[in-house]
Design an enzyme around this catalytic site. Structure first.
Site, PDB file in Angstrom:
ATOM      1  N   ASN A   7       7.555  -7.633  -6.342  1.00  0.00           N
ATOM      2  CA  ASN A   7       6.620  -7.138  -5.318  1.00  0.00           C
ATOM      3  C   ASN A   7       5.874  -8.336  -4.720  1.00  0.00           C
ATOM      4  OD1 ASN A   7       4.129  -6.293  -4.161  1.00  0.00           O
ATOM      5  ND2 ASN A   7       4.417  -4.285  -5.090  1.00  0.00           N
ATOM      6  N   ASP A   9       3.653  -8.306  -2.139  1.00  0.00           N
ATOM      7  CA  ASP A   9       2.479  -7.956  -1.327  1.00  0.00           C
ATOM      8  C   ASP A   9       1.393  -9.034  -1.335  1.00  0.00           C
ATOM      9  OD1 ASP A   9       3.632  -5.545  -0.776  1.00  0.00           O
ATOM     10  OD2 ASP A   9       2.464  -4.428  -2.255  1.00  0.00           O
ATOM     11  N   HIS A  10       1.193  -9.655  -2.509  1.00  0.00           N
ATOM     12  CA  HIS A  10       0.040 -10.557  -2.610  1.00  0.00           C
ATOM     13  C   HIS A  10       0.241 -11.901  -1.914  1.00  0.00           C
ATOM     14  CE1 HIS A  10      -2.153  -7.576  -4.589  1.00  0.00           C
ATOM     15  NE2 HIS A  10      -1.340  -7.515  -5.625  1.00  0.00           N
ATOM     16  N   ARG A  18      -7.214 -15.240   5.352  1.00  0.00           N
ATOM     17  CA  ARG A  18      -7.628 -16.192   6.376  1.00  0.00           C
ATOM     18  C   ARG A  18      -7.104 -15.837   7.758  1.00  0.00           C
ATOM     19  NH1 ARG A  18      -9.531 -21.260   4.360  1.00  0.00           N
ATOM     20  NH2 ARG A  18      -9.541 -21.927   6.518  1.00  0.00           N
ATOM     21  N   HIS A  43       4.669  -2.959  -0.022  1.00  0.00           N
ATOM     22  CA  HIS A  43       3.917  -1.717   0.187  1.00  0.00           C
ATOM     23  C   HIS A  43       3.162  -1.840   1.511  1.00  0.00           C
ATOM     24  CE1 HIS A  43       0.692   1.200  -1.699  1.00  0.00           C
ATOM     25  NE2 HIS A  43       1.160   1.646  -0.549  1.00  0.00           N
ATOM     26  N   ARG A  45       0.565  -0.474   3.300  1.00  0.00           N
ATOM     27  CA  ARG A  45      -0.544   0.476   3.080  1.00  0.00           C
ATOM     28  C   ARG A  45      -1.060   0.992   4.409  1.00  0.00           C
ATOM     29  NH1 ARG A  45      -2.784  -0.029  -2.491  1.00  0.00           N
ATOM     30  NH2 ARG A  45      -4.295   1.481  -1.765  1.00  0.00           N
ATOM     31  N   ARG A  49      -3.846  -3.661   4.486  1.00  0.00           N
ATOM     32  CA  ARG A  49      -4.667  -4.740   3.901  1.00  0.00           C
ATOM     33  C   ARG A  49      -3.850  -5.991   3.571  1.00  0.00           C
ATOM     34  NH1 ARG A  49      -6.236  -2.243  -1.995  1.00  0.00           N
ATOM     35  NH2 ARG A  49      -7.034  -0.562  -0.708  1.00  0.00           N
ATOM     36  N   HIS A  50      -2.540  -5.828   3.367  1.00  0.00           N
ATOM     37  CA  HIS A  50      -1.742  -7.037   3.122  1.00  0.00           C
ATOM     38  C   HIS A  50      -0.486  -7.067   4.013  1.00  0.00           C
ATOM     39  CE1 HIS A  50      -0.155  -4.167   0.236  1.00  0.00           C
ATOM     40  NE2 HIS A  50      -1.039  -4.423  -0.706  1.00  0.00           N
ATOM     41  N   GLU A  70       7.503   0.596  -0.624  1.00  0.00           N
ATOM     42  CA  GLU A  70       6.490   1.496  -1.211  1.00  0.00           C
ATOM     43  C   GLU A  70       5.678   2.107  -0.091  1.00  0.00           C
ATOM     44  OE1 GLU A  70       3.841  -0.246  -4.028  1.00  0.00           O
ATOM     45  OE2 GLU A  70       5.491  -0.893  -5.272  1.00  0.00           O
ATOM     46  N   THR A 100      -5.784  -1.360  -6.478  1.00  0.00           N
ATOM     47  CA  THR A 100      -4.326  -1.276  -6.541  1.00  0.00           C
ATOM     48  C   THR A 100      -3.966   0.179  -6.799  1.00  0.00           C
ATOM     49  OG1 THR A 100      -2.353  -2.130  -7.672  1.00  0.00           O
ATOM     50  CG2 THR A 100      -4.328  -1.875  -9.015  1.00  0.00           C
ATOM     51  N   THR A 101      -2.670   0.491  -6.884  1.00  0.00           N
ATOM     52  CA  THR A 101      -2.273   1.895  -7.070  1.00  0.00           C
ATOM     53  C   THR A 101      -2.665   2.337  -8.479  1.00  0.00           C
ATOM     54  OG1 THR A 101      -0.371   1.253  -5.731  1.00  0.00           O
ATOM     55  CG2 THR A 101      -0.379   3.488  -6.598  1.00  0.00           C
ATOM     56  N   GLU A 151       9.723   6.112 -10.776  1.00  0.00           N
ATOM     57  CA  GLU A 151       9.184   4.851 -11.285  1.00  0.00           C
ATOM     58  C   GLU A 151       7.969   5.229 -12.120  1.00  0.00           C
ATOM     59  OE1 GLU A 151       8.648   1.512  -8.591  1.00  0.00           O
ATOM     60  OE2 GLU A 151       7.038   0.738  -9.862  1.00  0.00           O
ATOM     61  N   HIS A 193       4.066  -1.698 -12.884  1.00  0.00           N
ATOM     62  CA  HIS A 193       2.612  -1.820 -12.708  1.00  0.00           C
ATOM     63  C   HIS A 193       1.967  -2.465 -13.939  1.00  0.00           C
ATOM     64  CE1 HIS A 193      -1.389  -1.331 -11.166  1.00  0.00           C
ATOM     65  NE2 HIS A 193      -0.854  -0.952 -10.021  1.00  0.00           N
ATOM     66  N   GLY A 194       1.305  -3.567 -13.674  1.00  0.00           N
ATOM     67  CA  GLY A 194       0.563  -4.257 -14.736  1.00  0.00           C
ATOM     68  C   GLY A 194       1.444  -5.009 -15.715  1.00  0.00           C
ATOM     69  N   GLY A 215       4.800  -7.533  -9.684  1.00  0.00           N
ATOM     70  CA  GLY A 215       4.246  -8.324  -8.598  1.00  0.00           C
ATOM     71  C   GLY A 215       3.201  -9.326  -9.049  1.00  0.00           C
TER      72      GLY A 215
HETATM   73  N1  PXP Z   1       5.206  -0.458  -8.673  1.00  0.00           N
HETATM   74  C1  PXP Z   1       4.365   0.185  -7.823  1.00  0.00           C
HETATM   75  C2  PXP Z   1       4.765   1.535  -7.348  1.00  0.00           C
HETATM   76  C3  PXP Z   1       3.168  -0.420  -7.383  1.00  0.00           C
HETATM   77  O1  PXP Z   1       2.348   0.241  -6.552  1.00  0.00           O
HETATM   78  C4  PXP Z   1       2.873  -1.733  -7.801  1.00  0.00           C
HETATM   79  C5  PXP Z   1       1.626  -2.410  -7.313  1.00  0.00           C
HETATM   80  O2  PXP Z   1       1.661  -2.594  -5.954  1.00  0.00           O
HETATM   81  C6  PXP Z   1       3.778  -2.367  -8.664  1.00  0.00           C
HETATM   82  C7  PXP Z   1       4.918  -1.706  -9.101  1.00  0.00           C
HETATM   83  C8  PXP Z   1       3.559  -3.773  -9.128  1.00  0.00           C
HETATM   84  O3  PXP Z   1       2.413  -3.836  -9.924  1.00  0.00           O
HETATM   85  P1  PXP Z   1       1.877  -5.260 -10.374  1.00  0.00           P
HETATM   86  O4  PXP Z   1       1.496  -5.993  -9.136  1.00  0.00           O
HETATM   87  O5  PXP Z   1       0.718  -4.932 -11.255  1.00  0.00           O
HETATM   88  O6  PXP Z   1       3.001  -5.937 -11.105  1.00  0.00           O
END
Ligand code: PXP
Length: 241
Positions: A7, A9-10, A18, A43, A45, A49-50, A70, A100-101, A151, A193-194, A215
């Site tokens: 992922n 996104d960040h 910036r 994702h 959103r 935001r990103h 996403e 976050t989600t 997921e 996630h996480g 991510g």
């Molecule tokens: N899966 C889904 C559906 C998510 O929304 C996210 C966070 O955007 C992730 C995976 C990745 O989570 P993390 O950034 O904590 O690894």
């Protein structure tokens, strides 16, 4: 072998901080692929935001692997997904104020509305996944609305792991039962996630696990090691299962 979706996104979070035109999520996607990522997740959103709309189209065009898009179950984003035609979408809950989600989607309570969205997307050949907590009633609901995949939200597991809580084992058992229920219903079983370099192994032990979406931990590690190594190191862990 368990697949790795990265992922990105960040990368866009940093760029938007910036309002610059770098760092480029497109370039990040390409480096992740080179390092062995099996898919790229982004994702879009509702609050943008990103990731921005143009990122999604550019990334889709340039990827050699698969785009996992996403998205919230709202009309505007469904229309964009239909235009982008990603390989897969993952439908997630979305709240404006969340960092976050935070939890899984309540598919059970919205079966009618979600089944219409799933049909629209699937009819054009997109694989549809639902981001849910590890609950049997949610898995059953996903099968009922004819999703292709689930997921499982591993955020609670990751939190319990971090504080070394004894409850981590019951959460792992919940995820395991969810994996069995998903497989019985012929749903593809993904998770995310996480997850990070330390807590991912226990999740990798789950049977029938298709893909992990990771991510934040990878991008944070990339600040010190570079993105290619950060992705490669995670791939290396997954390849042991
Ligand atoms: N899966 C889904 C559906 C998510 O929304 C996210 C966070 O955007 C992730 C995976 C990745 O989570 P993390 O950034 O904590 O690894």
């Amino acid at each position: 072998m368990i697949k790795l979706g990265v992922n990105i996104d960040h990368i866009a979070t940093l760029r938007q901080a910036r309002m610059e035109d770098f760092p480029s999520p497109l370039k990040a996607a390409s480096v992740c692929e080179k390092a062995g990522a099996d898919s790229i997740t982004t994702h879009l959103r509702e609050d943008r935001r990103h990731i921005q709309d143009r990122d999604i189209f550019e990334i889709k065009e340039s990827l050699r692997t698969r785009l996992n898009f996403e998205m919230a179950a709202c009309d505007e984003i469904v229309q964009i997904a239909l235009k982008v035609q990603p390989y897969s979408v993952c439908i997630v809950p979305e709240k404006r104020q969340e960092v976050t989600t935070e939890g899984g989607l309540d598919v059970f309570s919205q079966k009618k509305r979600l089944s219409e969205i799933v049909k629209k997307l699937r009819d054009t050949g997109i694989i549809v996944s639902m981001f849910i907590d590890p609950e049997i009633k949610q898995i059953e609901a996903c099968a009922d609305i004819k999703a292709d995949a689930v997921e499982i939200h591993t955020g609670k597991y990751a939190q319990l792991f971090k504080i070394n809580s004894p409850d981590v084992n019951s959460e792992l058992e919940r995820i395991k039962q969810a994996s069995i229920a998903a497989t019985e219903r012929k749903l593809i079983f993904n998770a995310g996630h996480g997850l990070d370099y330390k807590n991912v192994s226990k999740i990798c032990e789950m049977k029938n696990l298709n893909e992990l979406n990771i991510g934040f931990a990878i991008l944070a590690q990339a600040l010190f090691d570079g993105l290619e190594k950060a992705v490669g190191d995670m791939k290396e862990i997954l390849s042991q299962y």
